[in-house]
Design a protein around this motif. Sequence first.
Motif, PDB file in Angstrom:
ATOM      1  N   GLU A   1      -2.688   5.519  -9.998  1.00 46.34           N
ATOM      2  CA  GLU A   1      -2.088   4.458  -9.193  1.00 46.34           C
ATOM      3  C   GLU A   1      -0.901   3.837  -9.935  1.00 46.34           C
ATOM      4  O   GLU A   1       0.014   3.313  -9.311  1.00 46.34           O
ATOM      5  CB  GLU A   1      -3.130   3.385  -8.877  1.00 46.34           C
ATOM      6  CG  GLU A   1      -4.264   3.871  -7.981  1.00 46.34           C
ATOM      7  CD  GLU A   1      -5.243   2.759  -7.632  1.00 46.34           C
ATOM      8  OE1 GLU A   1      -4.913   1.584  -7.889  1.00 46.34           O
ATOM      9  OE2 GLU A   1      -6.315   3.073  -7.105  1.00 46.34           O
TER      10      GLU A   1
ATOM     11  N   GLU B   1     -11.543   2.227   3.628  1.00 44.69           N
ATOM     12  CA  GLU B   1     -10.116   1.998   3.472  1.00 44.69           C
ATOM     13  C   GLU B   1      -9.711   1.933   1.996  1.00 44.69           C
ATOM     14  O   GLU B   1      -8.638   2.402   1.620  1.00 44.69           O
ATOM     15  CB  GLU B   1      -9.717   0.700   4.185  1.00 44.69           C
ATOM     16  CG  GLU B   1      -8.222   0.514   4.368  1.00 44.69           C
ATOM     17  CD  GLU B   1      -7.580   1.610   5.233  1.00 44.69           C
ATOM     18  OE1 GLU B   1      -6.387   1.883   5.029  1.00 44.69           O
ATOM     19  OE2 GLU B   1      -8.289   2.185   6.092  1.00 44.69           O
ATOM     20  N   LYS B   2     -10.569   1.365   1.159  1.00 45.43           N
ATOM     21  CA  LYS B   2     -10.268   1.270  -0.273  1.00 45.43           C
ATOM     22  C   LYS B   2     -10.036   2.649  -0.872  1.00 45.43           C
ATOM     23  O   LYS B   2      -9.121   2.849  -1.670  1.00 45.43           O
ATOM     24  CB  LYS B   2     -11.419   0.566  -0.993  1.00 45.43           C
ATOM     25  CG  LYS B   2     -11.205   0.405  -2.482  1.00 45.43           C
ATOM     26  CD  LYS B   2     -12.408  -0.285  -3.135  1.00 45.43           C
ATOM     27  CE  LYS B   2     -12.181  -0.493  -4.626  1.00 45.43           C
ATOM     28  NZ  LYS B   2     -13.353  -1.121  -5.278  1.00 45.43           N
ATOM     29  N   SER B   3     -10.852   3.606  -0.500  1.00 46.84           N
ATOM     30  CA  SER B   3     -10.722   4.961  -1.012  1.00 46.84           C
ATOM     31  C   SER B   3      -9.418   5.600  -0.534  1.00 46.84           C
ATOM     32  O   SER B   3      -8.742   6.292  -1.291  1.00 46.84           O
ATOM     33  CB  SER B   3     -11.921   5.804  -0.564  1.00 46.84           C
ATOM     34  OG  SER B   3     -11.851   7.097  -1.091  1.00 46.84           O
ATOM     35  N   LYS B   4      -9.053   5.352   0.691  1.00 47.24           N
ATOM     36  CA  LYS B   4      -7.809   5.907   1.234  1.00 47.24           C
ATOM     37  C   LYS B   4      -6.586   5.319   0.523  1.00 47.24           C
ATOM     38  O   LYS B   4      -5.627   6.036   0.213  1.00 47.24           O
ATOM     39  CB  LYS B   4      -7.727   5.642   2.737  1.00 47.24           C
ATOM     40  CG  LYS B   4      -8.793   6.362   3.556  1.00 47.24           C
ATOM     41  CD  LYS B   4      -8.718   5.979   5.026  1.00 47.24           C
ATOM     42  CE  LYS B   4      -9.806   6.664   5.842  1.00 47.24           C
ATOM     43  NZ  LYS B   4      -9.799   6.246   7.251  1.00 47.24           N
ATOM     44  N   LYS B   5      -6.627   4.017   0.269  1.00 44.51           N
ATOM     45  CA  LYS B   5      -5.504   3.370  -0.411  1.00 44.51           C
ATOM     46  C   LYS B   5      -5.353   3.894  -1.838  1.00 44.51           C
ATOM     47  O   LYS B   5      -4.238   4.122  -2.319  1.00 44.51           O
ATOM     48  CB  LYS B   5      -5.710   1.852  -0.431  1.00 44.51           C
ATOM     49  CG  LYS B   5      -5.492   1.174   0.918  1.00 44.51           C
ATOM     50  CD  LYS B   5      -5.693  -0.326   0.800  1.00 44.51           C
ATOM     51  CE  LYS B   5      -5.441  -1.019   2.143  1.00 44.51           C
ATOM     52  NZ  LYS B   5      -5.675  -2.485   2.055  1.00 44.51           N
ATOM     53  N   SER B   6      -6.468   4.092  -2.522  1.00 47.11           N
ATOM     54  CA  SER B   6      -6.419   4.593  -3.893  1.00 47.11           C
ATOM     55  C   SER B   6      -5.812   5.994  -3.936  1.00 47.11           C
ATOM     56  O   SER B   6      -4.980   6.298  -4.798  1.00 47.11           O
ATOM     57  CB  SER B   6      -7.833   4.606  -4.492  1.00 47.11           C
ATOM     58  OG  SER B   6      -7.822   5.166  -5.779  1.00 47.11           O
TER      59      SER B   6
ATOM     60  N   GLN C   1      -3.724   7.307  -1.783  1.00 46.28           N
ATOM     61  CA  GLN C   1      -2.308   7.247  -1.451  1.00 46.28           C
ATOM     62  C   GLN C   1      -1.480   6.760  -2.641  1.00 46.28           C
ATOM     63  O   GLN C   1      -0.395   7.287  -2.908  1.00 46.28           O
ATOM     64  CB  GLN C   1      -2.079   6.322  -0.252  1.00 46.28           C
ATOM     65  CG  GLN C   1      -0.646   6.352   0.272  1.00 46.28           C
ATOM     66  CD  GLN C   1      -0.196   7.738   0.703  1.00 46.28           C
ATOM     67  OE1 GLN C   1      -0.913   8.423   1.443  1.00 46.28           O
ATOM     68  NE2 GLN C   1       0.966   8.183   0.232  1.00 46.28           N
ATOM     69  N   LYS C   2      -2.007   5.789  -3.382  1.00 45.78           N
ATOM     70  CA  LYS C   2      -1.299   5.302  -4.564  1.00 45.78           C
ATOM     71  C   LYS C   2      -1.183   6.398  -5.618  1.00 45.78           C
ATOM     72  O   LYS C   2      -0.151   6.534  -6.283  1.00 45.78           O
ATOM     73  CB  LYS C   2      -2.021   4.089  -5.147  1.00 45.78           C
ATOM     74  CG  LYS C   2      -1.871   2.818  -4.326  1.00 45.78           C
ATOM     75  CD  LYS C   2      -2.627   1.673  -4.985  1.00 45.78           C
ATOM     76  CE  LYS C   2      -2.515   0.392  -4.179  1.00 45.78           C
ATOM     77  NZ  LYS C   2      -3.304  -0.714  -4.796  1.00 45.78           N
TER      78      LYS C   2
ATOM     79  N   ASP D   1       1.466   8.797  -4.481  1.00 45.95           N
ATOM     80  CA  ASP D   1       2.801   8.201  -4.617  1.00 45.95           C
ATOM     81  C   ASP D   1       3.311   8.282  -6.053  1.00 45.95           C
ATOM     82  O   ASP D   1       4.522   8.398  -6.288  1.00 45.95           O
ATOM     83  CB  ASP D   1       2.786   6.733  -4.168  1.00 45.95           C
ATOM     84  CG  ASP D   1       2.608   6.581  -2.660  1.00 45.95           C
ATOM     85  OD1 ASP D   1       2.781   7.582  -1.941  1.00 45.95           O
ATOM     86  OD2 ASP D   1       2.279   5.464  -2.216  1.00 45.95           O
TER      87      ASP D   1
ATOM     88  N   SER E   1      -9.840  -0.925  -8.432  1.00 42.66           N
ATOM     89  CA  SER E   1      -9.317  -0.380  -7.179  1.00 42.66           C
ATOM     90  C   SER E   1      -9.734   1.058  -6.918  1.00 42.66           C
ATOM     91  O   SER E   1      -9.915   1.464  -5.769  1.00 42.66           O
ATOM     92  CB  SER E   1      -7.786  -0.482  -7.163  1.00 42.66           C
ATOM     93  OG  SER E   1      -7.233   0.294  -8.217  1.00 42.66           O
ATOM     94  N   TRP E   2      -9.895   1.853  -7.976  1.00 44.34           N
ATOM     95  CA  TRP E   2     -10.191   3.263  -7.757  1.00 44.34           C
ATOM     96  C   TRP E   2     -11.681   3.573  -7.760  1.00 44.34           C
ATOM     97  O   TRP E   2     -12.084   4.705  -7.493  1.00 44.34           O
ATOM     98  CB  TRP E   2      -9.485   4.122  -8.813  1.00 44.34           C
ATOM     99  CG  TRP E   2      -9.796   3.754 -10.223  1.00 44.34           C
ATOM    100  CD1 TRP E   2      -9.109   2.871 -11.003  1.00 44.34           C
ATOM    101  CD2 TRP E   2     -10.879   4.233 -11.021  1.00 44.34           C
ATOM    102  NE1 TRP E   2      -9.697   2.772 -12.249  1.00 44.34           N
ATOM    103  CE2 TRP E   2     -10.782   3.604 -12.288  1.00 44.34           C
ATOM    104  CE3 TRP E   2     -11.915   5.147 -10.799  1.00 44.34           C
ATOM    105  CZ2 TRP E   2     -11.689   3.852 -13.311  1.00 44.34           C
ATOM    106  CZ3 TRP E   2     -12.809   5.393 -11.825  1.00 44.34           C
ATOM    107  CH2 TRP E   2     -12.697   4.751 -13.058  1.00 44.34           C
TER     108      TRP E   2
END
Length: 423
Positions: free
Chosen positions: A59, A98-103, A105-106, A109, A397-398
Motif C-alpha cells: 500500500e 470492502e476493506k479487503s478490496k481497498k487493500s 487496490q492500493k 496502485d 489496513s491490510w
Amino acid sequence: MDKQTSILLLGAGTFGLSTAYHLAKAGYTNITILEKSSTFPPELSAGNDLNKILRAEYEDPFYAELALEAMAAWKSPLFAPYYHETGYLLCNSAAAPEKSKKSLQKALDSISQHPAFKNKITPVISRDDIHKVAPAFSGPMQWKGYFNSFAGYASAADSLMAVYSACIALGVKIHLNSTAQALTYSGDICTGAITAAGKHYSASMIVLALGASLGSILPQIKRQVVAKASPLAHIQLTPEEAARLRGIPVTYARDLGFFFEPDRRTNLLKICPSMAGYTNYDTSSGLSLPPDDNEFIPAVDEAMIRRLLRETLPGLADKPLIRRRVCWCADTADSEYVIDFVPGKKGLVVVTGDSAHAFKMLPIVGKWVKNVLETGRQENARWRWKEGSDAAAADISWRVGQTMDFKEVKDIRRDPKITKAKL
C-alpha cells in the motif's frame, strides 16, 4: 565502532542472521549470536517455514521500492537457489469485504505504473483469466484482481540455513540452546546478557532481534510491538498430485487465504487462512507473548482453509491437514519496522516490528541495522522508537477480520501428535 568492536545479537531469525551477515561481510570480527532454540532454523522464528511470498506490492510505495531492492538481492549467488519466480495471483473472492478490496487496490496502485512491472501485470476479471495463469485450478473462483509475473516465493528455512552457513564461514559465533534471560547494565550502559544457564556474555553493542518474544526481555517495548500469531497447515500430496501443481503461482485471495506450489522435496502444500492475527496476553506482564506449544490452529481457520481449497482445488478440500501450527510475528501500529537505540540506554539496539512482511527483506535488512550501529542513530523517522504507540489498538489496513486472543478461542484443533496444552 571499529571492526574489532564486540557485538552481541540475541536471536538468530531473519533480522538477527541478516545483521550478523552484513556486519561480518563488512569486516567486523567479533560477532556473537545467542539463540534459545536448540535446533536451527530456530523453532519460533517466523522464517522457519517452507516458503514465504516475495512480492513488491505494498500500500506504501516506500516499501514497494525496498521490496524491489530485496528482490534484486534474491538473485545474487547466496540467495538465488531459494528464489522461485512463479508469479503472484492476488484477488478477492466474490464475498470479500470492502476493506479487503481497498487493500488490494492500493497494493496494485503501488506497482501498476512502475517501470519494473511493465508488461508484468495482467488483470483478472473472469474465471478464464485465472485459467490462463493457473490451468490446474478446477474450482469456481469467481475472483477479481490481477496476476503479477514478477513475483514468487522463497524457500524460507533453506534460505536461513544458507545465511547461517555464510555467517559461520565469516567467523560469526552462533550459540544455540542459549536463552537470554536478562540484560546486564552498568548504569545506563547495556553490557551484555545472562543466559538461563547462568552464563554471562559481555559486549560493547547489544542488538535485540527476538521477534515476537522481544517483550520477555525488554518489557519497556510495551504495546509499541505486539506479538501476533497466524495459523498455517499443510497437506501431504502424492507425487502425482504435486506434479500437477508444479509451477502454480503463489495464490492469494485476500479475504480467504493463500498457498504456494508444493514443496519440491517433500510434496507438502502449505496453506494459510486470511485473518487478523491472534494474541496471547500474559496476565502478569500485560504483554502478548508466544506460548510454548504452537502446534495447533483454531477450528475457524481450518474451515477457512477448506473453503479456500473448495474455491481453487476442490479435489484436495477434504484431505487431512497436517503440521498445523501458528507462526508468530511482531506487529507495530503502522506496520513499520523499529530499528533504533533503546531510549535512555547506551549500546542497546532493537530490530523488530516485522509485522508479517519482513522475510522478503532477508538479503538486505542487515545493512539497515549496520548503518544504525555505525552512525549511532536512526536517521529514518519511519524506523525510530515510537514511545506511546499502541499496536494492540490499531486497525491495520491490510489485515482482514478482527484480532482475537487465544483465551477467547473455544475450539482449537491440535496436531494429533500434541497431547498437552500449554496455552
